[in-house]
Design an enzyme around this catalytic site. Structure first.
Site, PDB file in Angstrom:
ATOM      1  N   GLU A  56      41.963  36.034   6.809  1.00 22.42           N
ATOM      2  CA  GLU A  56      41.579  34.808   6.077  1.00 22.42           C
ATOM      3  C   GLU A  56      40.775  35.158   4.830  1.00 22.42           C
ATOM      4  OE1 GLU A  56      39.982  31.690   8.628  1.00 22.42           O
ATOM      5  OE2 GLU A  56      41.888  31.517   9.665  1.00 22.42           O
TER       6      GLU A  56
ATOM      7  N   GLU B 291      47.197  33.291  14.279  1.00 22.27           N
ATOM      8  CA  GLU B 291      46.264  32.344  14.890  1.00 22.27           C
ATOM      9  C   GLU B 291      46.945  30.993  14.967  1.00 22.27           C
ATOM     10  OE1 GLU B 291      42.205  32.311  13.461  1.00 22.27           O
ATOM     11  OE2 GLU B 291      42.304  34.456  12.998  1.00 22.27           O
TER      12      GLU B 291
HETATM   13  O1  AHR Z   1      39.839  31.562  15.920  1.00 24.01           O
HETATM   14  C1  AHR Z   1      38.647  31.137  15.351  1.00 24.01           C
HETATM   15  C2  AHR Z   1      38.588  31.407  13.858  1.00 24.01           C
HETATM   16  O2  AHR Z   1      39.534  30.635  13.199  1.00 24.01           O
HETATM   17  C3  AHR Z   1      38.909  32.806  13.406  1.00 24.01           C
HETATM   18  O3  AHR Z   1      37.827  33.660  13.500  1.00 24.01           O
HETATM   19  C4  AHR Z   1      39.291  32.611  11.986  1.00 24.01           C
HETATM   20  O4  AHR Z   1      40.184  33.582  11.523  1.00 24.01           O
HETATM   21  C5  AHR Z   1      39.862  31.211  11.964  1.00 24.01           C
HETATM   22  O5  AHR Z   1      39.318  30.443  10.949  1.00 24.01           O
END
Ligand code: AHR
Length: 502
Positions: free
Chosen positions: A173, A304
């Site tokens: 990110e 994710e």
């Molecule tokens: O999964 C929780 C968080 O969500 C992670 O650390 C991040 O990459 C995303 O914003």
């Protein structure tokens, strides 16, 4: 009634097992308590890993695990997590609850966990606050076999043989918690950092994952590929094997999110509508990738995904601990069907997160552990791993509209494994109504060899006092003869059926 035709001779694309991957971050009680309790714990463990959790995860056939973050990855300095535990540096986990991170779970512990799970490894490196040298030395520490400062250090710390890194993420990110960068700046950093992610053993290439977009930030995808595409395959193999995408379902938006267990019918459909948005995201980002990589050498890595609600009342808001209901089961079923259908481009996906955080498959409390509805769906879908997606078409599907939210009543995907067994996973999104699905195999006759469902009242969930309210139960509401089957799906259900040729 909806009609499903399975063109069982038409294999569309390979379903990479990694699509069923998991994610474990140093966040809340995911690693600590959830997975790792330390060798001296009263909770039964092997080398510090909870036996109950490892056993449950093995039943899912976990193909791959991503670590150490998430946002934590871009604050993680790997040298703090090696060597004798009493000497390891303590740090503040600034992102997640401001708690002390004692680094007792580090590189050696991660590989031990993956050894116990029998899964592939996905390490996420630090671009945001780390250096090229730090990243390069970590890779050397983990994978170099010969004589070198980092390989010697690994040996000194008790691990003679190098480990295998299957995937390496160059930052996380980086448009946000990983450095708030603009896409062209990150893309240049990607070019630079990945150069030093050396492959020391050509028999074990490390697949490199470039940090991709947040949700529908198509500009990010386009710009990153613009700046890097002169190096992307086929021109330059080993430069970029994957481009990531992150998407979470927040029923009430990022600010409010919404309760995990207390929601009305409209919010049920709103949540499922948002889960279905994954299809549009994968399609649109995929179209951009097609312009630069028409042969699909670069995998879309949805590293994710999952639901993100307001955390459970009374828990640390920085720990992201939430309950998991039949609604989560449907989100999982819908999303995994989307990934299967796009398995020509989607090569990995990681449910966030494995234990005690967000849409976890397991929750723990002291020495107790429960399986969530999402666990049971991941268990049903494990049969798709390494299968071949079959062409299937669904017609006559009713659209359900409540308020401004519409969803199709049914979603599905179908695969065939190496032994010719066909797995169908099919979801009924309706809260109230059953659904009859008439299945036709285009070629040959079939019989059912296994069938299960995960279903219940939409708020149903497991607790430490009642751990088996939602389970994977036998599905018997079907008839099957010759090349046809008729299924009667329960309302709000995820159903898995396996067919064998007669
Ligand atoms: O999964 C929780 C968080 O969500 C992670 O650390 C991040 O990459 C995303 O914003």
């Amino acid at each position: 009634m909806s009609e499903l035709v399975i063109n069982n001779k038409n294999q569309v694309s390979h379903i990479n097992p990694e699509i069923y991957g998991h994610f474990s971050e140093h966040l809340g009680r995911c690693i600590y308590e959830g997975i790792y309790v330390g060798e001296d714990s009263d909770i039964k463990n092997v080398n510090g890993m909870r036996c109950d959790v490892v056993e449950a995860l093995k039943e899912l056939k976990v193909p791959l695990l991503r670590w150490p973050g998430g946002c934590f990855a871009d604050e993680y300095h790997w040298k703090d997590g090696i060597g004798p535990k009493e000497n390891r540096k303590k740090m503040v986990n600034t992102h997640w609850g401001g708690v002390v991170e004692d680094n007792s779970f580090g590189t050696h512990e991660f590989f031990e966990l993956c050894r116990q799970l029998g899964c592939k490894t996905y390490i996420n490196g630090n671009v945001g606050s780390g250096t090229v040298q730090e990243m390069s030395e970590w890779v050397e520490y983990m994978t170099f076999e010969g004589v070198s400062p980092m390989a010697d250090l690994r040996k000194k710390n008790g691990h003679k043989e190098p480990w295998t890194i299957d995937y390496f993420g160059v930052g996380n990110e980086n448009w946000g918690c990983g450095g708030n960068m603009r896409p062209s700046y990150y893309a240049d950093l990607y070019r630079r950092f990945q150069t030093y992610v050396r492959v020391y053993n050509p028999d074990k290439p490390i697949k490199k994952v470039c940090g991709g977009a947040n949700v529908d930030d198509f500009h990010w995808t386009k710009t990153v590929l613009d700046v890097t595409h002169d190096h992307t395959p086929p021109q330059f193999h080993g430069f970029m094997d994957g481009l990531s995408l992150h998407y979470y379902v927040h029923p009430e938006g990022w600010e409010i999110k919404g309760s995990a267990t207390d929601f009305d019918e409209e919010v049920w459909y709103k949540t499922l509508n948002k889960a279905l948005f994954m299809d549009e995201l994968v399609t649109k980002h995929g179209h951009i990738m097609d312009q630069y990589d028409p042969d699909k050498n670069i995998g879309m890595i949805v590293d994710e995904w999952g639901t993100w609600y307001t955390c459970e009342p009374g828990t640390n808001p920085g720990f992201l601990y939430q309950q998991n209901t039949i609604r989560d089961a449907l989100v999982a079923g819908i999303t995994l069907n989307v990934f299967n259908k796009h398995s020509d481009r989607v090569k990995m996906a990681n449910l966030a997160q494995m234990v005690n955080v967000l849409q976890a498959v397991l929750l723990t409390e002291g020495d107790k552990m429960i399986k969530t509805p999402t666990y049971h769906v991941m268990h049903q879908y494990r049969y798709h791993q390494d299968g071949e997606l079959l062409d299937s078409s669904l017609t006559g599907v009713e659209e359900i509209t409540v308020g401004e939210w519409s969803v199709p009543k049914v979603t599905e995907s179908v695969s065939v494994d190496k032994d010719g067994i066909i797995t169908l996973t099919v979801n009924n999104l309706s809260i109230k109504d059953k659904e009859t699905v008439s299945v036709t195999f285009a070629d040959g006759d079939y019989e059912v060899i296994e069938a299960t469902q995960v279903t219940g009242e939409i708020h149903a969930h497991n607790t430490f006092d009642a751990p088996e309210v939602v389970t994977e139960e036998a599905f018997t509401s079907y008839e099957c003869a010759e090349n046809k089957a008729t299924l009667t799906l329960a309302p709000s259900s995820v159903t898995m059926i396996r067919f064998k040729s007669k």
